[in-house]
Design a protein around this motif. Structure first.
Motif, PDB file in Angstrom:
ATOM      1  N   SER A   1     -58.278 -27.859  85.224  1.00 51.38           N
ATOM      2  CA  SER A   1     -58.936 -29.150  85.423  1.00 51.38           C
ATOM      3  C   SER A   1     -60.439 -28.952  85.265  1.00 51.38           C
ATOM      4  N   TYR A   2     -61.118 -29.894  84.582  1.00 53.48           N
ATOM      5  CA  TYR A   2     -62.582 -29.787  84.436  1.00 53.48           C
ATOM      6  C   TYR A   2     -63.282 -30.157  85.740  1.00 53.48           C
ATOM      7  N   ASP A   3     -62.746 -31.222  86.384  1.00 53.58           N
ATOM      8  CA  ASP A   3     -63.465 -31.748  87.549  1.00 53.58           C
ATOM      9  C   ASP A   3     -62.797 -31.393  88.877  1.00 53.58           C
TER      10      ASP A   3
ATOM     11  N   SER B   1     -55.773 -32.931  86.279  1.00 59.57           N
ATOM     12  CA  SER B   1     -55.287 -31.759  85.537  1.00 59.57           C
ATOM     13  C   SER B   1     -55.237 -32.084  84.050  1.00 59.57           C
ATOM     14  N   VAL B   2     -55.974 -31.299  83.260  1.00 59.27           N
ATOM     15  CA  VAL B   2     -55.969 -31.504  81.805  1.00 59.27           C
ATOM     16  C   VAL B   2     -54.834 -30.684  81.190  1.00 59.27           C
ATOM     17  N   LEU B   3     -54.547 -29.518  81.791  1.00 59.18           N
ATOM     18  CA  LEU B   3     -53.387 -28.716  81.380  1.00 59.18           C
ATOM     19  C   LEU B   3     -52.530 -28.482  82.614  1.00 59.18           C
TER      20      LEU B   3
ATOM     21  N   GLY C   1     -50.143 -32.722  69.157  1.00 61.81           N
ATOM     22  CA  GLY C   1     -50.132 -33.658  70.281  1.00 61.81           C
ATOM     23  C   GLY C   1     -51.164 -34.731  70.059  1.00 61.81           C
ATOM     24  N   GLN C   2     -51.022 -35.779  70.852  1.00 55.32           N
ATOM     25  CA  GLN C   2     -51.953 -36.912  70.710  1.00 55.32           C
ATOM     26  C   GLN C   2     -53.375 -36.493  71.062  1.00 55.32           C
ATOM     27  N   SER C   3     -54.324 -37.311  70.683  1.00 48.94           N
ATOM     28  CA  SER C   3     -55.704 -37.068  71.056  1.00 48.94           C
ATOM     29  C   SER C   3     -55.820 -37.056  72.590  1.00 48.94           C
ATOM     30  N   GLY C   4     -56.541 -36.047  73.103  1.00 55.60           N
ATOM     31  CA  GLY C   4     -56.727 -35.953  74.558  1.00 55.60           C
ATOM     32  C   GLY C   4     -55.596 -35.225  75.260  1.00 55.60           C
ATOM     33  N   ALA C   5     -54.636 -34.671  74.494  1.00 58.82           N
ATOM     34  CA  ALA C   5     -53.480 -33.992  75.109  1.00 58.82           C
ATOM     35  C   ALA C   5     -53.878 -32.667  75.749  1.00 58.82           C
ATOM     36  N   GLY C   6     -55.017 -32.084  75.329  1.00 58.55           N
ATOM     37  CA  GLY C   6     -55.478 -30.826  75.926  1.00 58.55           C
ATOM     38  C   GLY C   6     -55.485 -29.666  74.944  1.00 58.55           C
ATOM     39  N   LYS C   7     -55.395 -29.947  73.645  1.00 60.15           N
ATOM     40  CA  LYS C   7     -55.305 -28.880  72.632  1.00 60.15           C
ATOM     41  C   LYS C   7     -56.594 -28.049  72.576  1.00 60.15           C
ATOM     42  N   SER C   8     -57.735 -28.722  72.483  1.00 61.68           N
ATOM     43  CA  SER C   8     -59.005 -27.986  72.399  1.00 61.68           C
ATOM     44  C   SER C   8     -59.288 -27.256  73.708  1.00 61.68           C
ATOM     45  N   THR C   9     -58.881 -27.853  74.805  1.00 62.23           N
ATOM     46  CA  THR C   9     -59.094 -27.222  76.116  1.00 62.23           C
ATOM     47  C   THR C   9     -58.370 -25.879  76.168  1.00 62.23           C
ATOM     48  N   LEU C  10     -57.186 -25.843  75.569  1.00 64.54           N
ATOM     49  CA  LEU C  10     -56.405 -24.604  75.521  1.00 64.54           C
ATOM     50  C   LEU C  10     -57.210 -23.509  74.808  1.00 64.54           C
TER      51      LEU C  10
ATOM     52  N   LEU D   1     -64.049 -19.459  77.913  1.00 60.21           N
ATOM     53  CA  LEU D   1     -65.183 -20.321  78.248  1.00 60.21           C
ATOM     54  C   LEU D   1     -64.982 -20.972  79.624  1.00 60.21           C
ATOM     55  N   TYR D   2     -63.736 -21.200  79.964  1.00 61.17           N
ATOM     56  CA  TYR D   2     -63.386 -21.735  81.285  1.00 61.17           C
ATOM     57  C   TYR D   2     -62.260 -20.877  81.850  1.00 61.17           C
ATOM     58  N   LYS D   3     -62.123 -20.901  83.178  1.00 58.85           N
ATOM     59  CA  LYS D   3     -61.031 -20.143  83.794  1.00 58.85           C
ATOM     60  C   LYS D   3     -59.967 -21.111  84.292  1.00 58.85           C
TER      61      LYS D   3
ATOM     62  N   ALA E   1     -52.997 -28.411  64.823  1.00 62.43           N
ATOM     63  CA  ALA E   1     -52.625 -29.049  63.558  1.00 62.43           C
ATOM     64  C   ALA E   1     -52.721 -30.563  63.707  1.00 62.43           C
ATOM     65  N   HIS E   2     -53.819 -31.094  63.179  1.00 62.86           N
ATOM     66  CA  HIS E   2     -53.958 -32.554  63.227  1.00 62.86           C
ATOM     67  C   HIS E   2     -53.089 -33.204  62.158  1.00 62.86           C
ATOM     68  N   ARG E   3     -52.861 -32.453  61.054  1.00 60.61           N
ATOM     69  CA  ARG E   3     -51.953 -32.950  60.017  1.00 60.61           C
ATOM     70  C   ARG E   3     -50.646 -32.211  60.199  1.00 60.61           C
TER      71      ARG E   3
HETATM   72  N1  LIG Z   1     -66.259 -30.708  79.015  1.00 65.13           N
HETATM   73  C1  LIG Z   1     -65.388 -31.592  79.505  1.00 65.13           C
HETATM   74  N2  LIG Z   1     -65.576 -32.092  80.744  1.00 65.13           N
HETATM   75  C2  LIG Z   1     -64.697 -32.979  81.268  1.00 65.13           C
HETATM   76  N3  LIG Z   1     -63.591 -33.414  80.646  1.00 65.13           N
HETATM   77  C3  LIG Z   1     -63.349 -32.963  79.407  1.00 65.13           C
HETATM   78  C4  LIG Z   1     -64.226 -32.039  78.772  1.00 65.13           C
HETATM   79  N4  LIG Z   1     -63.721 -31.759  77.551  1.00 65.13           N
HETATM   80  C5  LIG Z   1     -62.585 -32.469  77.427  1.00 65.13           C
HETATM   81  N5  LIG Z   1     -62.347 -33.203  78.534  1.00 65.13           N
HETATM   82  C6  LIG Z   1     -61.188 -34.067  78.792  1.00 65.13           C
HETATM   83  O1  LIG Z   1     -60.013 -33.259  78.743  1.00 65.13           O
HETATM   84  C7  LIG Z   1     -58.964 -33.960  78.114  1.00 65.13           C
HETATM   85  C8  LIG Z   1     -58.391 -33.085  76.992  1.00 65.13           C
HETATM   86  O2  LIG Z   1     -59.400 -32.946  76.018  1.00 65.13           O
HETATM   87  P1  LIG Z   1     -59.195 -32.025  74.728  1.00 65.13           P
HETATM   88  O3  LIG Z   1     -60.492 -31.984  74.001  1.00 65.13           O
HETATM   89  O4  LIG Z   1     -58.601 -30.726  75.132  1.00 65.13           O
HETATM   90  O5  LIG Z   1     -58.129 -32.899  73.925  1.00 65.13           O
HETATM   91  P2  LIG Z   1     -57.517 -32.654  72.468  1.00 65.13           P
HETATM   92  O6  LIG Z   1     -56.051 -32.644  72.626  1.00 65.13           O
HETATM   93  O7  LIG Z   1     -58.153 -31.484  71.837  1.00 65.13           O
HETATM   94  O8  LIG Z   1     -57.996 -33.986  71.753  1.00 65.13           O
HETATM   95  P3  LIG Z   1     -58.396 -34.229  70.193  1.00 65.13           P
HETATM   96  O9  LIG Z   1     -57.156 -34.079  69.376  1.00 65.13           O
HETATM   97  O10 LIG Z   1     -58.865 -35.643  70.211  1.00 65.13           O
HETATM   98  O11 LIG Z   1     -59.479 -33.266  69.855  1.00 65.13           O
HETATM   99  C9  LIG Z   1     -59.519 -35.272  77.626  1.00 65.13           C
HETATM  100  O12 LIG Z   1     -59.110 -36.265  78.534  1.00 65.13           O
HETATM  101  C10 LIG Z   1     -61.018 -35.102  77.690  1.00 65.13           C
HETATM  102  O13 LIG Z   1     -61.644 -36.297  78.039  1.00 65.13           O
END
Ligand SMILES: Nc1ncnc2c1ncn2[C@@H]1O[C@H](COP(=O)(O)OP(=O)(O)OP(=O)(O)O)[C@@H](O)[C@H]1O
Length: 630
Positions: free
Chosen positions: A393-395, A399-401, A418-427, A434-436, A577-579
Motif C-alpha cells: 500500500s502507498y498510503d 492495498s494496491v497489491l 490487467g486494467q489501468s490501475g490494477a497495480g502492474k507498474s507498482t509490481l 523502490l518500495y518495500k 503487456a498493454h497490447r
Molecule cells: N506514488 C504513488 N502514490 C500513491 N498512489 C499511487 C502511486 N503510484 C500509483 N498509485 C496508485 O496505485 C494504483 C496502481 O497503480 P499502478 O501504476 O501500479 O497501475 P497500473 O496497473 O500500472 O496502471 P496503468 O496500466 O494505467 O499504468 C493506482 O490506483 C494508482 O493511483
C-alpha cells in the motif's frame, strides 16, 4: 503540483486570483500553484529554539574550514585595532599640532603611512578569505544536499517537486552566504570594533562614555524587532520562490501541451501573479530594511551630537583636551555604529538562516543508504524470480497489491496484464526495490531481495520504462548509462540489435550527436530504440519491460518489435503487456485485477476459460483487430 512539508505553513490569501478568468480544467492547477505563504505570524519560542538548532547545524561546515576562518578571525582583530589606531592618530596628531611639536608630528605621520598600508593589506586579505570561506561552505552544502537527495527513498523523494529541489540546491544554498560569510563576519567584526572602541573611550572620559552608551540599548531593541520581521518575510519569500521554480520547470517541460492547449495566457497570468507576489514580499523587506536603517542612522547621529555637545562642555572646563574630544567623537561612532550595525547584520544573518531552514528540511528526511548506489557489474541468474504473497500500500490504507504470487523461472517470459490501475507498474517498483512490501517477499535465485544491497539487486535488472527517458548529451553517453564499462564494439552491437545503428549512423555526428533535453531532437520511435539499446548493453539477466502504449507507424512498430524480441531473448522477462498481442507468446500470463492475481496461464487456456483475460482480449479485439491479432 506535488506538495511537500513546507505546504503545511502555506495559506491561500483571499485576494489570490480573484480576478483571473480560469478555464474550469485548470482551476485546480492554478489555485494549487497560487497558494501563498504566511508572512505575518509572530516568531514563537519554539521557532527561536529551532533557529538556534539551525545555527548549530551550520557550525560543522564552518569548523571544517577552520584553516580559512582562523586567519580571517585574526585579521579581523587586526582590523578592529586599526580603528583604534585612527582615533589614537587623530588625538596625538591634533595635540602635537596644537603644541607645535614638529618632530612628534613627523613620527606620528610616519606611523600613519604604515597604518594605511596595513589597512589596505588587511582589507584585501579579509575580502579574499571571506569570499573563499563562503565559497567552500556553499560547495560542501551543495554536495551534501545533492548526495542526500540521491539517497532519499523513492517514497519521500516523490514528496518534493523537482523545480523546488533545484531552487533549494541553487537559490537557498546561495542565500546561506550571509550566515557563514558576510553577516557572520560583520557581526564578529562589529563586536570586536565596538569592544575595543569602548575600552578606549572609557580611558578618555568615563562619564562621557557611560552617558553615550545609554543610546546602545535603544538601537539594539529596535534592530532586533525589525530583524525578526525581516526573517519571517524572507522565509516566506524563499518558500514561495521554490514554488515558482516548480511551476516554471513544469511550464517549460510541458511546453508542447502549453502550446497545444493554448494555455499561454493562463500560464502567463499565473507567472505575472507570482512575480507580483514575490515583488510585494521583496518590497516589504525593503520597507523593514529602510526603517531599520533610518532608525539606526538617527541613533548614530544622536550619539554624535550628544558626544560633541557634552565634549565641548568638558573641553571648556579643561577636563579633556581638543585632541581627546576628536578621538572620542570618532570612536563614539565606532561604538554606536557597530551597535546599530549589529541589528542590520543580525537581520541579514537571520535571512540566511531562513534559507537554511529549507535545506535542513531535506536533510531531516532519513536516507535509504549511507553511500550512493553504483553499477555492480553483470550478474547471472540460476533459478529465476519469485514474488511470494506480496501485499503493498502507498498510503498504508488502500492495498494496491494484495497477496500477489508470481513465479518467473529463468529464461521465461511472463506477461502481466490487467486494467489501468490494477497495480502492474507498482509490481515493477517493488521488484526494483523502490518500495518495500507491507508483507510477503520478492526472491531472486532463492535470495530475498531484502538481503541484497540495492545496487546489487538493480545490477540484476534492465528496465525499459513506458516513457522513453533519455538525458541531454550524446547518444554514446546515453547508451553507456546502461553499462559504463562497455566497449565500443559492445555498444555498436547493442545499437544494431535494437535496430538503432542505421539511424544513428545517418545523424551528423553519429554516436556523438547531441540529442537535446530529454532526447527532444529524436523521433519517438528512435528514442524507444535507444532505450532498448541501453537495456541491451546493460546485459542484465532480468528484464522489466513496460510496453509503450503510444502508437507508431507500421515500419517503426516493426523495428521496435524486432528490437524487443532480441532484447527479451535469453532473459527472464516480466513484461507489462498493454497490447495483448505481446502476451500471446508469453510462457505465462498473469492477470491482475484490483491488485490481485485473478487468472494465470497460457493465452489459449485463458481465452478458453472465458474470464477476465478473455474479456480484456475481446475488448481489445473489438477496439482494434490489428493490434490484438498482430
Ligand atoms: N506514488 C504513488 N502514490 C500513491 N498512489 C499511487 C502511486 N503510484 C500509483 N498509485 C496508485 O496505485 C494504483 C496502481 O497503480 P499502478 O501504476 O501500479 O497501475 P497500473 O496497473 O500500472 O496502471 P496503468 O496500466 O494505467 O499504468 C493506482 O490506483 C494508482 O493511483
Amino acid at each position: 503540483m506535488i506538495g511537500n512539508r513546507d505546504d503545511q505553513t502555506m495559506r491561500r490569501p483571499s485576494r489570490e486570483h480573484s480576478s483571473v478568468t480560469v478555464r474550469p480544467n485548470f482551476r485546480g492547477l492554478m489555485t494549487s500553484f497560487g497558494s501563498k505563504v504566511n508572512a505575518e505570524c509572530p516568531p514563537s519560542s519554539t521557532e527561536l529554539h529551532a533557529m538556534r538548532l539551525r545555527i548549530l547545524r551550520l557550525l560543522p561546515y564552518v569548523f571544517r574550514h577552520w584553516t580559512v576562518y582562523l586567519p580571517l578571525f585574526c585579521l579581523m582583530v587586526v582590523e578592529a585595532f586599526t580603528g583604534i589606531f585612527f582615533a589614537w592618530f587623530l588625538r596625538n596628531s591634533t595635540e602635537a599640532a596644537i603644541r607645535h611639536e614638529t618632530a612628534t608630528l613627523g613620527w606620528i605621520l610616519a606611523a600613519g603611512v604604515v597604518f594605511v598600508a596595513l589597512t589596505g593589506s588587511v582589507n584585501y586579505l579579509t575580502t579574499f578569505l571571506g569570499a573563499k570561506a563562503i565559497s567552500l561552505v556553499k560547495r560542501d552544502l551543495k554536495k551534501d544536499l545533492f548526495h542526500h537527495i540521491l539517497r532519499l527513498p523513492t517514497e519521500s523523494y516523490t514528496n518534493y517537486h523537482s523545480g523546488d529541489l533545484v531552487s533549494r540546491l541553487t537559490h537557498d544554498v546561495g542565500s546561506i552566504s550571509g550566515a557563514v560569510g558576510e553577516s557572520l563576519l560583520n557581526l564578529i567584526r562589529l563586536v570586536l570594533i565596538s569592544s575595543f572602541s569602548l575600552v578606549y573611550i572609557f580611558t578618555i572620559n568615563r562619564v562621557m562614555a557611560a552617558l553615550c552608551l545609554l543610546l546602545g540599548p535603544v538601537a539594539i531593541v529596535t534592530g532586533s524587532i525589525f530583524s525578526k520581521l525581516m526573517r519571517k518575510n524572507t522565509s516566506s519569500l524563499y518558500q514561495y520562490l521554490g514554488k515558482v521554480n516548480s511551476f516554471l520547470s513544469e511550464a517549460f517541460a510541458g511546453h508542447l501541451i502549453v502550446r497545444a492547449f493554448t494555455l499561454e495566457s493562463v500560464f502567463a497570468k499565473r507567472f505575472f501573479d507570482d512575480s507580483d507576489y514575490v515583488s510585494s514580499l521583496e518590497l516589504k523587506s525593503a520597507q523593514y530594511m529602510g526603517t531599520l536603517r533610518a532608525g539606526s542612522s538617527a541613533v548614530g547621529a544622536a550619539a554624535l551630537l550628544f558626544s560633541v555637545g557634552l565634549g565641548t562642555i568638558y573641553v571648556s572646563k579643561g577636563a579633556i583636551t581638543v585632541g581627546s574630544l576628536m578621538a572620542f567623537v570618532s570612536l563614539v561612532s565606532q561604538v554606536v555604529q557597530p551597535i546599530r550595525g549589529v541589528s542590520g547584520q543580525l537581520g541579514s544573518f537571520q535571512r540566511s538562516l531562513a534559507a537554511s531552514e529549507r535545506l535542513w528540511n531535506i536533510f531531516e528526511q532519513p536516507v535509504e543508504l549511507d553511500r550512493l548506489h553504483e553499477y555492480r557489474g553483470m550478474k547471472r541468474l540460476q533459478e529465476g524470480v519469485v514474488i511470494r504473497g506480496v501485499t503493498f500500500s502507498y498510503d498504508g490504507v488502500v492495498s494496491v497489491l494484495n497477496n500477489v504470487t508470481i513465479h518467473a523461472p529463468v529464461g521465461q517470459k511472463i506477461a502481466i496484464v490487467g486494467q489501468s490501475g490494477a497495480g502492474k507498474s507498482t509490481l515493477f517498483k517493488l521488484l526494483l526495490g523502490l518500495y518495500k512490501p507491507v508483507s510477503g517477499q520478492v526472491w531472486i535465485d532463492s535470495r530475498s531481495i531484502d538481503q541484497m544491497a540495492v545496487d546489487e539487486l538493480r545490477s540484476h535488472i534492465a528496465y525499459v520504462p513506458q516513457e522513453t527517458i533519455l538525458f541531454g548529451g550524446t547518444i554514446r553517453e546515453n547508451l553507456l548509462l546502461g553499462r559504463p564499462d562497455a566497449s565500443e564494439v559492445e555498444m555498436i552491437t547493442a545499437a544494431t540489435d535494437a535496430n538503432a545503428h542505421d539511424f544513428i549512423m545517418a545523424l551528423p555526428k553519429s554516436y556523438d550527436t547531441e540529442i537535446g533535453e530529454l532526447g527532444v531532437r529524436l523521433s519517438g520511435g528512435q528514442r524507444q530504440r535507444l532505450t532498448i539499446a541501453r537495456a541491451m548493453l546493460r546485459n542484465a539477466p532480468i528484464l522489466l519491460l513496460d510496453e509503450a502504449t503510444s502508437a507508431m507507424d507500421a515500419e517503426t512498430e516493426l523495428f521496435v518489435k524486432e528490437a524487443l524480441e532480441r532484447l527479451v531473448h535469453g532473459r527472464t522477462t516480466l513484461v507489462i503487456a498493454h497490447r495483448l498481442s505481446t502476451a500471446r507468446d508469453a510462457d505465462t500470463i498473469i492477470v491482475l485485477k484490483q491488485g490481485q492475481v485473478v487468472e494465470q496461464g497460457k493465452h489459449d487456456e485463458l481465452l478458453a476459460q472465458g474470464g477476465e483475460y478473455s474479456r480484456l482480449y475481446r475488448l481489445q479485439f473489438q477496439d482494434g483487430t490489428s493490434l490484438a491479432t498482430r
